[in-house]
Scaffold this motif. Structure first.
Motif, PDB file in Angstrom:
ATOM      1  N   ASP A   1       0.827  -1.212   0.000  1.00  0.00           N
ATOM      2  CA  ASP A   1       0.000   0.000   0.000  1.00  0.00           C
ATOM      3  C   ASP A   1       0.859   1.259   0.000  1.00  0.00           C
ATOM      4  O   ASP A   1       0.557   2.232  -0.690  1.00  0.00           O
ATOM      5  N   ASN A   2       1.947   1.227   0.753  1.00  0.00           N
ATOM      6  CA  ASN A   2       2.842   2.373   0.824  1.00  0.00           C
ATOM      7  C   ASN A   2       3.510   2.637  -0.528  1.00  0.00           C
ATOM      8  O   ASN A   2       3.593   3.785  -0.982  1.00  0.00           O
ATOM      9  N   ASP A   3       3.980   1.571  -1.190  1.00  0.00           N
ATOM     10  CA  ASP A   3       4.625   1.725  -2.502  1.00  0.00           C
ATOM     11  C   ASP A   3       3.630   2.221  -3.550  1.00  0.00           C
ATOM     12  O   ASP A   3       3.958   3.062  -4.388  1.00  0.00           O
ATOM     13  N   ARG A   4       2.407   1.702  -3.503  1.00  0.00           N
ATOM     14  CA  ARG A   4       1.382   2.140  -4.455  1.00  0.00           C
ATOM     15  C   ARG A   4       1.098   3.636  -4.286  1.00  0.00           C
ATOM     16  O   ARG A   4       1.028   4.384  -5.262  1.00  0.00           O
ATOM     17  N   THR A   5       0.980   4.080  -3.045  1.00  0.00           N
ATOM     18  CA  THR A   5       0.735   5.491  -2.766  1.00  0.00           C
ATOM     19  C   THR A   5       1.902   6.350  -3.243  1.00  0.00           C
ATOM     20  O   THR A   5       1.706   7.421  -3.832  1.00  0.00           O
ATOM     21  N   THR A   6       3.126   5.877  -3.013  1.00  0.00           N
ATOM     22  CA  THR A   6       4.317   6.607  -3.438  1.00  0.00           C
ATOM     23  C   THR A   6       4.367   6.743  -4.958  1.00  0.00           C
ATOM     24  O   THR A   6       4.651   7.826  -5.485  1.00  0.00           O
ATOM     25  N   LEU A   7       4.082   5.664  -5.665  1.00  0.00           N
ATOM     26  CA  LEU A   7       4.105   5.704  -7.132  1.00  0.00           C
ATOM     27  C   LEU A   7       3.030   6.638  -7.676  1.00  0.00           C
ATOM     28  O   LEU A   7       3.282   7.415  -8.606  1.00  0.00           O
ATOM     29  N   GLU A   8       1.835   6.569  -7.118  1.00  0.00           N
ATOM     30  CA  GLU A   8       0.762   7.454  -7.581  1.00  0.00           C
ATOM     31  C   GLU A   8       1.109   8.919  -7.313  1.00  0.00           C
ATOM     32  O   GLU A   8       0.803   9.787  -8.128  1.00  0.00           O
ATOM     33  N   ALA A   9       1.762   9.192  -6.181  1.00  0.00           N
ATOM     34  CA  ALA A   9       2.173  10.561  -5.877  1.00  0.00           C
ATOM     35  C   ALA A   9       3.247  11.036  -6.855  1.00  0.00           C
ATOM     36  O   ALA A   9       3.225  12.191  -7.304  1.00  0.00           O
ATOM     37  N   LEU A  10       4.189  10.161  -7.194  1.00  0.00           N
ATOM     38  CA  LEU A  10       5.227  10.522  -8.166  1.00  0.00           C
ATOM     39  C   LEU A  10       4.620  10.867  -9.521  1.00  0.00           C
ATOM     40  O   LEU A  10       5.005  11.851 -10.158  1.00  0.00           O
ATOM     41  N   LEU A  11       3.674  10.045  -9.959  1.00  0.00           N
ATOM     42  CA  LEU A  11       3.064  10.272 -11.267  1.00  0.00           C
ATOM     43  C   LEU A  11       2.207  11.534 -11.276  1.00  0.00           C
ATOM     44  O   LEU A  11       2.098  12.201 -12.305  1.00  0.00           O
TER      45      LEU A  11
ATOM     46  N   THR B   1      11.854   7.119 -15.350  1.00  0.00           N
ATOM     47  CA  THR B   1      11.166   6.941 -14.079  1.00  0.00           C
ATOM     48  C   THR B   1       9.661   6.866 -14.299  1.00  0.00           C
ATOM     49  O   THR B   1       8.976   6.040 -13.697  1.00  0.00           O
ATOM     50  N   PHE B   2       9.148   7.701 -15.186  1.00  0.00           N
ATOM     51  CA  PHE B   2       7.719   7.690 -15.498  1.00  0.00           C
ATOM     52  C   PHE B   2       7.292   6.336 -16.058  1.00  0.00           C
ATOM     53  O   PHE B   2       6.282   5.763 -15.636  1.00  0.00           O
ATOM     54  N   LYS B   3       8.062   5.811 -16.998  1.00  0.00           N
ATOM     55  CA  LYS B   3       7.728   4.521 -17.605  1.00  0.00           C
ATOM     56  C   LYS B   3       7.761   3.394 -16.578  1.00  0.00           C
ATOM     57  O   LYS B   3       6.881   2.537 -16.550  1.00  0.00           O
ATOM     58  N   ARG B   4       8.781   3.402 -15.732  1.00  0.00           N
ATOM     59  CA  ARG B   4       8.907   2.349 -14.733  1.00  0.00           C
ATOM     60  C   ARG B   4       7.777   2.401 -13.717  1.00  0.00           C
ATOM     61  O   ARG B   4       7.201   1.375 -13.365  1.00  0.00           O
ATOM     62  N   ALA B   5       7.441   3.596 -13.255  1.00  0.00           N
ATOM     63  CA  ALA B   5       6.351   3.750 -12.286  1.00  0.00           C
ATOM     64  C   ALA B   5       5.019   3.333 -12.904  1.00  0.00           C
ATOM     65  O   ALA B   5       4.225   2.630 -12.272  1.00  0.00           O
ATOM     66  N   THR B   6       4.777   3.758 -14.133  1.00  0.00           N
ATOM     67  CA  THR B   6       3.545   3.400 -14.829  1.00  0.00           C
ATOM     68  C   THR B   6       3.450   1.891 -15.010  1.00  0.00           C
ATOM     69  O   THR B   6       2.387   1.293 -14.808  1.00  0.00           O
TER      70      THR B   6
ATOM     71  N   THR C   1      11.897  -6.152 -20.862  1.00  0.00           N
ATOM     72  CA  THR C   1      12.214  -4.988 -20.039  1.00  0.00           C
ATOM     73  C   THR C   1      11.229  -4.870 -18.882  1.00  0.00           C
ATOM     74  O   THR C   1      11.618  -4.623 -17.742  1.00  0.00           O
ATOM     75  N   VAL C   2       9.955  -5.071 -19.169  1.00  0.00           N
ATOM     76  CA  VAL C   2       8.934  -5.006 -18.122  1.00  0.00           C
ATOM     77  C   VAL C   2       9.157  -6.109 -17.094  1.00  0.00           C
ATOM     78  O   VAL C   2       9.054  -5.880 -15.892  1.00  0.00           O
ATOM     79  N   SER C   3       9.510  -7.300 -17.563  1.00  0.00           N
ATOM     80  CA  SER C   3       9.758  -8.388 -16.611  1.00  0.00           C
ATOM     81  C   SER C   3      11.009  -8.116 -15.776  1.00  0.00           C
ATOM     82  O   SER C   3      11.064  -8.479 -14.600  1.00  0.00           O
ATOM     83  N   THR C   4      11.990  -7.429 -16.344  1.00  0.00           N
ATOM     84  CA  THR C   4      13.179  -7.039 -15.583  1.00  0.00           C
ATOM     85  C   THR C   4      12.818  -6.031 -14.505  1.00  0.00           C
ATOM     86  O   THR C   4      13.300  -6.126 -13.371  1.00  0.00           O
ATOM     87  N   TRP C   5      11.966  -5.067 -14.840  1.00  0.00           N
ATOM     88  CA  TRP C   5      11.515  -4.095 -13.840  1.00  0.00           C
ATOM     89  C   TRP C   5      10.748  -4.789 -12.732  1.00  0.00           C
ATOM     90  O   TRP C   5      10.907  -4.474 -11.558  1.00  0.00           O
ATOM     91  N   ARG C   6       9.886  -5.740 -13.097  1.00  0.00           N
ATOM     92  CA  ARG C   6       9.109  -6.493 -12.108  1.00  0.00           C
ATOM     93  C   ARG C   6      10.026  -7.251 -11.168  1.00  0.00           C
ATOM     94  O   ARG C   6       9.883  -7.195  -9.950  1.00  0.00           O
ATOM     95  N   ASP C   7      11.001  -7.949 -11.734  1.00  0.00           N
ATOM     96  CA  ASP C   7      11.945  -8.710 -10.915  1.00  0.00           C
ATOM     97  C   ASP C   7      12.789  -7.785 -10.058  1.00  0.00           C
ATOM     98  O   ASP C   7      13.103  -8.104  -8.908  1.00  0.00           O
ATOM     99  N   GLY C   8      13.163  -6.646 -10.596  1.00  0.00           N
ATOM    100  CA  GLY C   8      13.929  -5.670  -9.829  1.00  0.00           C
ATOM    101  C   GLY C   8      13.137  -5.129  -8.656  1.00  0.00           C
ATOM    102  O   GLY C   8      13.680  -4.916  -7.572  1.00  0.00           O
ATOM    103  N   TYR C   9      11.836  -4.913  -8.854  1.00  0.00           N
ATOM    104  CA  TYR C   9      11.006  -4.434  -7.756  1.00  0.00           C
ATOM    105  C   TYR C   9      10.926  -5.473  -6.640  1.00  0.00           C
ATOM    106  O   TYR C   9      11.003  -5.125  -5.466  1.00  0.00           O
TER     107      TYR C   9
ATOM    108  N   LYS D   1      14.611  -5.282  -5.067  1.00  0.00           N
ATOM    109  CA  LYS D   1      15.159  -4.015  -4.579  1.00  0.00           C
ATOM    110  C   LYS D   1      14.105  -3.007  -4.137  1.00  0.00           C
ATOM    111  O   LYS D   1      14.455  -1.955  -3.612  1.00  0.00           O
ATOM    112  N   GLY D   2      12.853  -3.255  -4.422  1.00  0.00           N
ATOM    113  CA  GLY D   2      11.809  -2.295  -4.078  1.00  0.00           C
ATOM    114  C   GLY D   2      11.781  -1.133  -5.053  1.00  0.00           C
ATOM    115  O   GLY D   2      12.129  -1.268  -6.227  1.00  0.00           O
ATOM    116  N   LEU D   3      11.385   0.024  -4.571  1.00  0.00           N
ATOM    117  CA  LEU D   3      11.239   1.198  -5.434  1.00  0.00           C
ATOM    118  C   LEU D   3      12.561   1.787  -5.901  1.00  0.00           C
ATOM    119  O   LEU D   3      12.576   2.702  -6.723  1.00  0.00           O
ATOM    120  N   ALA D   4      13.678   1.260  -5.419  1.00  0.00           N
ATOM    121  CA  ALA D   4      14.982   1.717  -5.904  1.00  0.00           C
ATOM    122  C   ALA D   4      15.143   1.415  -7.397  1.00  0.00           C
ATOM    123  O   ALA D   4      15.962   2.036  -8.078  1.00  0.00           O
TER     124      ALA D   4
END
Length: 84
Positions: A10-20, A29-34, A58-66, A69-72
Motif C-alpha cells: 500500500d505504501n509503494d502504491r501510494t508513493t508511485l501514484e504521488a510521483l506520477l 522513471t515515469f515509464k517504470r512507475a507506470t 524490459t517489463v519483466s526485468t523491472w518487475r523482478d527488480g522491484y 530491490k523495491g522502489l529503488a
C-alpha cells in the motif's frame, strides 16, 4: 482470468501514484512507475510493454527488480567511468 504479475504494498502504491501526479519526472522513471502500477492492476506483461513502448523482457526485468530491490528500481544506479 487475470494473472497478477506483481503486488505492490500500500505504501509503494501510494508513493508511485504521488510521483506520477507530480508531473515532473524523467521519462525512464515515469515509464517504470507506470509499468509497476499497471502490473499491480492485473495487466499482462505484453499489455504493459505496449503501453509504455518497451520490450516485454524490459517489463519483466523491472518487475523482478522491484521484488528484489523495491522502489529503488525506479532510478538508475550510478555508472562507472568519467561523467559525460
Amino acid at each position: 482470468m487475470t494473472k497478477h504479475h506483481l503486488t505492490l504494498t500500500d505504501n509503494d502504491r501510494t508513493t508511485l501514484e504521488a510521483l506520477l501526479s507530480k508531473g515532473t519526472l524523467a521519462a525512464k522513471t515515469f515509464k517504470r512507475a507506470t509499468a509497476l502500477l499497471a502490473l499491480d492492476r492485473g495487466k499482462t506483461l505484453h499489455d504493459v510493454a505496449l503501453t509504455v513502448d518497451v520490450a516485454t523482457i524490459t517489463v519483466s526485468t523491472w518487475r523482478d527488480g522491484y521484488t528484489s530491490k523495491g522502489l529503488a528500481i525506479l532510478y538508475d544506479a550510478p555508472r562507472s567511468g568519467r561523467p559525460p
